[in-house]
Design a protein around this motif. Structure first.
Motif, PDB file in Angstrom:
ATOM      1  N   THR A 115       0.910  -1.287  -0.075  1.00 19.09           N
ATOM      2  CA  THR A 115       0.158  -0.124   0.034  1.00 19.09           C
ATOM      3  C   THR A 115       0.878   1.044   0.017  1.00 19.09           C
ATOM      4  O   THR A 115       0.810   2.301   0.931  1.00 19.09           O
ATOM      5  N   PHE A 116       1.831   1.240  -0.899  1.00 24.12           N
ATOM      6  CA  PHE A 116       2.831   2.327  -1.063  1.00 24.12           C
ATOM      7  C   PHE A 116       1.757   3.574  -1.574  1.00 24.12           C
ATOM      8  O   PHE A 116       0.989   3.148  -2.409  1.00 24.12           O
ATOM      9  N   HIS A 117       2.106   4.809  -1.481  1.00 24.79           N
ATOM     10  CA  HIS A 117       1.449   5.852  -1.830  1.00 24.79           C
ATOM     11  C   HIS A 117       2.504   6.798  -2.408  1.00 24.79           C
ATOM     12  O   HIS A 117       3.419   6.817  -2.279  1.00 24.79           O
ATOM     13  N   GLY A 118       1.817   7.990  -2.704  1.00 25.30           N
ATOM     14  CA  GLY A 118       2.575   9.137  -3.337  1.00 25.30           C
ATOM     15  C   GLY A 118       2.936   8.959  -4.813  1.00 25.30           C
ATOM     16  O   GLY A 118       2.692   7.880  -5.386  1.00 25.30           O
ATOM     17  N   GLU A 119       3.975   9.816  -5.025  1.00 30.06           N
ATOM     18  CA  GLU A 119       4.341   9.729  -6.539  1.00 30.06           C
ATOM     19  C   GLU A 119       5.561   8.732  -6.525  1.00 30.06           C
ATOM     20  O   GLU A 119       6.363   8.866  -5.522  1.00 30.06           O
ATOM     21  N   PHE A 120       5.764   7.784  -7.534  1.00 26.72           N
ATOM     22  CA  PHE A 120       7.008   7.183  -7.634  1.00 26.72           C
ATOM     23  C   PHE A 120       8.146   8.114  -8.005  1.00 26.72           C
ATOM     24  O   PHE A 120       7.981   8.628  -9.271  1.00 26.72           O
ATOM     25  N   PRO A 121       9.160   7.981  -7.499  1.00 32.64           N
ATOM     26  CA  PRO A 121      10.271   9.011  -7.908  1.00 32.64           C
ATOM     27  C   PRO A 121      10.842   8.951  -9.129  1.00 32.64           C
ATOM     28  O   PRO A 121      10.904   7.858  -9.798  1.00 32.64           O
ATOM     29  N   GLN A 122      11.031  10.459  -9.713  1.00 35.37           N
ATOM     30  CA  GLN A 122      11.487  10.536 -10.924  1.00 35.37           C
ATOM     31  C   GLN A 122      12.903   9.838 -11.080  1.00 35.37           C
ATOM     32  O   GLN A 122      13.584   9.483 -12.347  1.00 35.37           O
ATOM     33  N   GLU A 123      13.761   9.747  -9.963  1.00 36.52           N
ATOM     34  CA  GLU A 123      14.830   9.261 -10.065  1.00 36.52           C
ATOM     35  C   GLU A 123      15.242   7.589 -10.336  1.00 36.52           C
ATOM     36  O   GLU A 123      16.413   7.273 -10.674  1.00 36.52           O
ATOM     37  N   ASN A 136       2.502  -2.488  -9.276  1.00 37.25           N
ATOM     38  CA  ASN A 136       1.252  -2.707  -9.491  1.00 37.25           C
ATOM     39  C   ASN A 136       0.591  -2.939  -8.091  1.00 37.25           C
ATOM     40  O   ASN A 136       1.111  -3.509  -7.225  1.00 37.25           O
ATOM     41  N   ASN A 137      -0.608  -2.863  -7.828  1.00 36.15           N
ATOM     42  CA  ASN A 137      -1.398  -3.168  -6.559  1.00 36.15           C
ATOM     43  C   ASN A 137      -1.041  -2.394  -5.449  1.00 36.15           C
ATOM     44  O   ASN A 137      -0.628  -2.950  -4.377  1.00 36.15           O
ATOM     45  N   ASN A 138      -0.674  -0.967  -5.523  1.00 36.26           N
ATOM     46  CA  ASN A 138      -0.502  -0.051  -4.646  1.00 36.26           C
ATOM     47  C   ASN A 138      -1.321   1.167  -4.690  1.00 36.26           C
ATOM     48  O   ASN A 138      -2.589   1.158  -5.400  1.00 36.26           O
ATOM     49  N   ASN A 139      -0.942   2.295  -4.117  1.00 36.04           N
ATOM     50  CA  ASN A 139      -1.770   3.471  -4.173  1.00 36.04           C
ATOM     51  C   ASN A 139      -0.989   4.526  -4.661  1.00 36.04           C
ATOM     52  O   ASN A 139      -1.313   5.853  -4.294  1.00 36.04           O
ATOM     53  N   PHE A 140      -0.019   4.174  -5.476  1.00 35.70           N
ATOM     54  CA  PHE A 140       0.935   5.261  -6.164  1.00 35.70           C
ATOM     55  C   PHE A 140      -0.170   6.310  -6.719  1.00 35.70           C
ATOM     56  O   PHE A 140      -1.084   5.972  -7.562  1.00 35.70           O
ATOM     57  N   SER A 141       0.224   7.472  -6.751  1.00 36.49           N
ATOM     58  CA  SER A 141      -0.539   8.574  -7.428  1.00 36.49           C
ATOM     59  C   SER A 141       0.506   9.432  -8.444  1.00 36.49           C
ATOM     60  O   SER A 141       1.474   9.074  -8.674  1.00 36.49           O
ATOM     61  N   GLY A 142      -0.152  10.346  -9.090  1.00 34.21           N
ATOM     62  CA  GLY A 142       0.588  11.200  -9.970  1.00 34.21           C
ATOM     63  C   GLY A 142       0.760  10.468 -11.440  1.00 34.21           C
ATOM     64  O   GLY A 142       0.155   9.553 -11.609  1.00 34.21           O
ATOM     65  N   ASP A 158       4.762  -2.805 -14.925  1.00 29.88           N
ATOM     66  CA  ASP A 158       3.829  -3.087 -14.449  1.00 29.88           C
ATOM     67  C   ASP A 158       3.292  -2.069 -13.524  1.00 29.88           C
ATOM     68  O   ASP A 158       3.931  -2.221 -12.279  1.00 29.88           O
ATOM     69  N   GLY A 159       2.296  -1.297 -13.716  1.00 26.02           N
ATOM     70  CA  GLY A 159       1.781  -0.178 -12.788  1.00 26.02           C
ATOM     71  C   GLY A 159       0.255  -0.522 -12.526  1.00 26.02           C
ATOM     72  O   GLY A 159      -0.291   0.797 -12.070  1.00 26.02           O
ATOM     73  N   GLY A 160      -0.362  -1.508 -12.724  1.00 26.05           N
ATOM     74  CA  GLY A 160      -1.740  -1.660 -12.562  1.00 26.05           C
ATOM     75  C   GLY A 160      -2.166  -1.174 -11.316  1.00 26.05           C
ATOM     76  O   GLY A 160      -1.467  -1.717 -10.240  1.00 26.05           O
ATOM     77  N   GLN A 161      -3.573  -1.231 -11.102  1.00 24.43           N
ATOM     78  CA  GLN A 161      -4.353  -1.247  -9.538  1.00 24.43           C
ATOM     79  C   GLN A 161      -3.734   0.025  -8.866  1.00 24.43           C
ATOM     80  O   GLN A 161      -3.024  -0.310  -7.732  1.00 24.43           O
ATOM     81  N   ASN A 162      -3.477   1.135  -9.547  1.00 22.74           N
ATOM     82  CA  ASN A 162      -3.101   2.337  -8.558  1.00 22.74           C
ATOM     83  C   ASN A 162      -3.937   3.324  -8.648  1.00 22.74           C
ATOM     84  O   ASN A 162      -5.084   3.256  -9.295  1.00 22.74           O
ATOM     85  N   ASN A 163      -3.497   4.621  -8.540  1.00 19.37           N
ATOM     86  CA  ASN A 163      -4.280   6.049  -8.556  1.00 19.37           C
ATOM     87  C   ASN A 163      -3.704   6.970  -9.549  1.00 19.37           C
ATOM     88  O   ASN A 163      -3.789   8.107  -9.414  1.00 19.37           O
ATOM     89  N   LEU A 164      -2.760   6.151 -10.568  1.00 18.22           N
ATOM     90  CA  LEU A 164      -2.255   6.955 -11.485  1.00 18.22           C
ATOM     91  C   LEU A 164      -2.863   7.873 -12.343  1.00 18.22           C
ATOM     92  O   LEU A 164      -3.867   7.389 -12.642  1.00 18.22           O
ATOM     93  N   ARG A 185      -6.485  -0.456 -14.331  1.00 24.72           N
ATOM     94  CA  ARG A 185      -7.206  -0.155 -13.054  1.00 24.72           C
ATOM     95  C   ARG A 185      -6.574   1.211 -12.458  1.00 24.72           C
ATOM     96  O   ARG A 185      -5.917   1.231 -11.386  1.00 24.72           O
ATOM     97  N   ASN A 186      -6.206   2.229 -13.270  1.00 23.37           N
ATOM     98  CA  ASN A 186      -5.870   3.708 -12.803  1.00 23.37           C
ATOM     99  C   ASN A 186      -6.895   4.649 -13.310  1.00 23.37           C
ATOM    100  O   ASN A 186      -8.099   4.417 -13.688  1.00 23.37           O
ATOM    101  N   ASN A 187      -6.132   5.916 -13.450  1.00 23.35           N
ATOM    102  CA  ASN A 187      -7.221   6.879 -13.847  1.00 23.35           C
ATOM    103  C   ASN A 187      -6.512   7.821 -14.941  1.00 23.35           C
ATOM    104  O   ASN A 187      -6.457   8.763 -14.864  1.00 23.35           O
ATOM    105  N   LEU A 188      -5.660   6.893 -15.893  1.00 23.83           N
ATOM    106  CA  LEU A 188      -5.426   7.215 -17.068  1.00 23.83           C
ATOM    107  C   LEU A 188      -6.286   7.924 -17.891  1.00 23.83           C
ATOM    108  O   LEU A 188      -7.269   7.610 -18.130  1.00 23.83           O
ATOM    109  N   HIS A 189      -5.670   8.809 -18.415  1.00 27.10           N
ATOM    110  CA  HIS A 189      -6.881   9.401 -19.638  1.00 27.10           C
ATOM    111  C   HIS A 189      -6.173   9.974 -20.886  1.00 27.10           C
ATOM    112  O   HIS A 189      -4.894   9.770 -21.180  1.00 27.10           O
TER     113      HIS A 189
END
Length: 1004
Positions: A115-123, A136-142, A158-164, A185-189
């Motif tokens: 259940t990691f959250h926040g943005e995945f770092p650009q680094e 995948n299957n976390n709460n990453f955003s951004g 694989d970044g599925g099931q997040n809030n990206l 399962r994200n919020n991509l548009h």
């Protein structure tokens, strides 16, 4: 042997070995302890930002163990650098810090299922050796980190099931090594970038359940090495080019489910001869399904469900003939389209590996082919919501592996085959809303795994077999309501210890309610209404502590209301009306705290209870005096005298009543219990502040009777209006002859004179605190109705309530009554949002109407009047059905039938008929889903889960179809009111199951 040759080979080997060792030495020197220390510091920084560690993994990350031996960490044996970071499914909560970019030799990062959250770092872009990234299957955003574009060796992402959020970046085309790109399962548009077509090695593309739109770029179809393509669950639209099959010869899995694709299924798909999975479900495809799909010999999964395929005519299913060549086909989904015609006999030759065949919710007619018994692997067969007829073939009993059987809402007839008992693996049987007759086969008792049995709405007779009633496996529900079953309830009912819902309502069961029913301690819902049960309510029912809904109404039950019903903490609705119960009403629990949640009408011997019930007080008897009175020396003479006195009193009373009636000059035969002065006082002199409505023949005021009496509604007739007096007499005649939970309860009628000597007529009703349905659907300057919108289940309940009221008026009264003015303003809501039909000023007794040779005047309100009334037709029950159909459409669209949007001859019915079924979600009132469904404790939040969205739309379409059918121009084409009631109840049950499943999924 040539020694010089051997010596030469030895020298070459030594040089090679030396070079390899030198390379390793240089590799090791290039990675100094500084870089190793950087790895360690980065890991410690990662650890410091973990705020939840349920398995205490981070406790093992300490100085006593070298970091290369820490859980989830793997190092290169040559240089000691960290190359793998595998921390999947550890229950971690926290953020991923930028220092992860310092572990520059990482080739694999797996943080999935935490259940990691926040943005995945650009680094992450510093990790030039990275090949696999699983977040995948976390709460990453951004957004998807843009610096990932530097990781040119990346193979799996694989970044599925997040809030990206954000779009799919165009630089994705630079990752030419990419094999797996999965962000479902994200919020991509936005669009799918055409650059994705550069990924020649891509095997799996997953973009399901996002907010993507636009056309799938044609460049995708040029990925000749692509073996998996999945973009299910988005909002993409546009055509799939017909040339797709020519450019994807190696394609194995092609999924574009749950999008907005339009057009026809391209015939050229068959050129992708390696296809194994083809999923086009939940889109807007139309036209015919290509009849050459049988060329896809490797096909195992074929899903076209919920589109607009087919024309509703014969020949739509001819493509099934070609599918007999797909000999490994396992899944065939054709649910919810416009397929017409009959099921071809070729289905008997489909793959013997077929385990799921779903073709429900179409327009298919005819019989089930007897050869269906050949499909020996069938586990799920769904044919519900069609127009299938005939009997069920005995060969169905050959499907030994069948687990789920959906045959509901068709026109099947005949007996349920005894062979169904051979299906010992069955877990769900749905055969409701058909015309099955005869008895329930006792062989069903062999289905020892059965969880669900739905047989409601048929013509079944006889008793419930003990073998069926004793199926202890039944857990979800057993529903045999709306049949003609009879006899006593078997004591084996006590074996249903896991059952959640038992519905035996509207049958002809008799005898006492067996005490063994008290063993069903898992029951949440128990419906026994509409039968002939007698005797007391069993004391053993006190064990049913989980009950939330109990309905025992319309039986012959007697005795007192058990006090233990008030002890049920979860009980939300209790209906005991229309029995022969007597004595004082309990004042604990639901009887005290929620009097609006109980119904006790039609039990004339009840007394006491809380004030809201408006019942007479119970007579208090003193036992000491009673004992003296019952002494033989006193009792015998006293009883004799009492009998004589009672006889004389009765005679005098009857004589006086008859004499009073003869002297009365009034024809209304009304009991004047409240005076004009009382009415004038309790309404503040009929003040504007107490005015709550007005109609054709008068105004309605709110009032409170003196001495803290109940709140009432008073309809004062405007006698200057032509027809008002006749309306008053007609409404009195109707209301004194009827009583039903969903009809507005009249308290009394007043026919008197006011203080000026003018005639005064009024009707006094039970006050409805939630106002009229009109105010909820079309609020005008009313804060209450602007802030509180009606949910889907509330609207459905109101629709059911009104249909039940009409069924009672049309079917259960001694003389059928036609309301003649069904519309939102005549539907009133009590404090529990139960609907009550009122205003019977235009109501007509059919017997009286038929005896009148004159043509009936036009009755009703504009927009709701059936067409035949305008051509001189007389009031009829089918006329009420038309008005109800229009009302039903208005309830779920919040559009009046006179709305300006309906122009050029198109009414609300035509408007909705055009939208069915694919565009129904576009025309319904969106406010019904603007908040969580929580009415009656039945519902939970509507989720975006794939299956629930499909089923949710099914429910709405079914309701709209009822409205369209009821409002048909031709009276003969309109649904019967009993069928309306049954179908709406079935829809409600389906909706409740959807929400219960959604709740269980969220818990899971």
């Amino acid at each position: 042997m040539n020694h010089s040759c051997v010596k030469s080979k030895s020298i070459v080997f030594q040089i090679t070995l030396y070079g390899f060792l030198l390379l390793c030495l240089n590799y090791a020197r290039a990675n100094t302890p500084t870089e190793t220390k950087n790895d360690l510091q980065a890991l410690l920084d990662f650890k410091s930002h973990i705020v939840r560690d349920p398995f205490h993994v981070m406790n093992l990350w300490n100085d006593s163990i070298h970091h290369c031996n820490w859980t989830g960490i793997t190092c290169n044996i040559l240089n000691g650098r960290v190359i793998y970071m595998n921390l999947s499914s550890q229950g971690f909560t926290g953020i991923v810090t930028p220092s992860i970019g310092n572990i520059t030799f990482l080739t694999r990062i797996d943080l999935s299922f935490n259940t990691f959250h926040g943005e995945f770092p650009q680094e992450v872009g510093h990790l030039l050796h990275l090949q696999q990234l699983y977040i995948n299957n976390n709460n990453f955003s951004g957004n998807i980190p843009s610096n990932l574009s530097h990781c040119r060796g990346l193979r799996e992402l694989d970044g599925g099931q997040n809030n990206l959020t954000g779009t799919i970046p165009t630089w994705i085309g630079n990752l030419t090594s990419l094999v797996n790109f999965f962000f479902s399962r994200n919020n991509l548009h936005g669009n799918i970038p055409h650059e994705i077509g550069s990924l020649s090695k891509l095997r799996f593309l997953g973009l399901s359940i996002n907010y993507l739109y636009g056309k799938v770029p044609s460049s995708i179809y040029n990925i000749t090495s692509m073996t998996h393509f999945a973009v299910a669950g988005n909002h993409l639209y546009g055509d799939i080019p017909d040339g797709v099959g020519f450019t994807l010869p190696n394609l194995q899995v092609f999924l574009c489910e749950s999008n907005n694709f339009i057009g026809e299924i391209p015939r050229s798909l068959v050129n992708a001869s390696k296809l194994e999975t083809l999923g086009f479900g939940i889109n807007g495809f139309t036209g015919r399904v290509p009849d050459n799909l049988g060329l896809l010999r490797r096909l195992t999964y074929l899903n076209f469900q919920e589109n607009g395929l087919g024309s509703g005519r014969v020949g739509d299913l001819s493509f099934l003939d070609s599918l007999v060549n797909c000999t490994v086909l396992e899944f065939l989904g054709l649910h919810y389209n416009n397929f017409g015609g009959e099921l071809p006999i070729s289905i008997a030759n489909l793959s013997t590996q077929l385990n799921t065949f779903n073709i429900g919710s179409n327009r298919i007619h005819g019989n089930i082919p007897a050869g269906i018994g050949n499909l020996e692997s069938m586990a799920s067969l769904a044919l519900e919501l069609n127009n299938l007829t005939g009997s069920i073939p005995d060969s169905l009993g050959m499907l030994q592996n069948l687990q789920v059987l959906f045959l509901g809402d068709n026109q099947f007839s005949g007996r349920i085959p005894f062979s169904i008992g051979n299906l010992s693996s069955l877990t769900k049987i749905h055969m409701e809303l058909n015309y099955f007759e005869g008895s329930i086969p006792s062989s069903l008792g062999n289905c020892q795994k059965l969880l669900v049995l739905g047989l409601y709405g048929n013509k079944l007779t006889g008793t419930i077999p003990k073998e069926v009633m004793g199926l202890s496996s039944l857990a979800a529900f057993l529903d045999v309501s709306y049949n003609s079953l009879s006899g006593t309830l078997p004591t084996e009912v006590g074996k249903l210890v896991h059952l959640g819902l038992l519905d035996l309502s509207e049958n002809k069961f008799s005898g006492v309610i067996p005490s063994s029913l008290g063993s069903c301690t898992s029951l949440v819902t128990l419906y026994l209404q509409g039968n002939y049960f007698e005797g007391n309510i069993p004391h053993t029912l006190q064990n049913l502590r989980a009950l939330q809904d109990l309905d025992l109404s319309c039986n012959n039950l007697s005795g007192k209301i058990p006090k233990f019903l008030g002890d049920f903490k979860l009980l939300q609705h209790l209906n005991l009306s229309y029995n022969d119960l007597e004595g004082d009403i309990p004042t604990n629990g639901i009887f005290k705290n929620n009097a609006t949640a109980i119904a006790i009408n039609g039990n004339n011997k009840l007394c006491g209870g809380v004030l809201e019930l408006i019942l007479p007080a119970c007579t208090i008897k003193k036992t000491s005096i009673l004992r003296k009175f019952l002494a033989p020396k006193v009792a015998i003479p006293a009883i004799s005298a009492f009998v004589i006195l009672l006889s004389v009193s009765c005679f005098l009373a009857i004589f006086m009543v008859k004499r009073a009636r003869k002297k009365s000059s009034r024809t209304e035969d009304l009991e004047l219990a409240i005076s004009y002065s009382t009415i004038a006082k309790c309404t503040g002199g009929f003040s504007r502040e107490n005015l709550i409505g007005s109609g054709s023949f008068g105004s309605v005021y709110k009032g409170i009777l003196p001495h803290d009496g109940p709140t009432i509604a008073i309809k004062v007739l405007n006698l200057e209006q032509r027809g008002a007096s006749r309306s008053f007499i007609g409404e009195c005649q109707v209301l004194r002859n009827i009583r039903h939970r969903n009809l507005l309860k009249i308290i009394t009628a007043i026919s008197s004179v006011d203080h000026q000597g003018n005639d005064f007529k009024a009707l006094v009703f039970e006050f409805m605190p939630k106002g009229s349905l009109e105010n909820w659907l079309h609020p005008i300057n009313n804060v209450q109705y602007h802030t509180n919108t009606l949910t889907f289940i509330q609207r459905l309940n109101i629709a059911i309530d009104v249909s039940c009221a009409l069924e009672y008026l049309h079917k259960s009264c001694q003389t059928a009554i036609v309301h003649c003015d069904i519309k939102p303003s005549n539907v009133l809501l009590d404090n529990d949002m139960v609907a009550h039909v009122g205003d019977f000023g235009l109501a007509t007794f059919l017997l009286e109407e038929s005896s009148n040779s004159l043509s009936a005047s036009l009755k009703g309100s504009i927009g709701y009047i059936p067409p035949e009334y305008g051509m001189g037709g007389k009031p009829s029950v089918v006329g009420d059905i038309y008005s109800y159909g229009i009302l039903l459409l208005e309830i779920f669209t919040a559009k009046r039938p006179t709305d300006e949007a309906f122009e050029g001859g198109m009414g609300i019915r035509q408007f909705i008929e055009r939208a069915l079924p694919n565009h129904v979600m576009e025309i319904i009132d969106p406010s019904m889903f603007s908040r969580q469904e929580s009415d009656e404790g039945e519902q939970n939040a509507i989720t975006r889960e794939f299956d629930n969205e499909v089923l949710m739309k099914d429910c709405i379409v079914s309701v709209m179809q009822i409205g369209v059918s009821c409002s048909a121009t031709s009276p003969s084409e309109r649904m019967h009111i009993t069928d309306v009631v049954k179908t709406l109840h079935a829809i409600k049950k389906s909706f409740i199951r959807i929400q219960q499943n959604a709740h269980l999924n969220r818990i899971a």
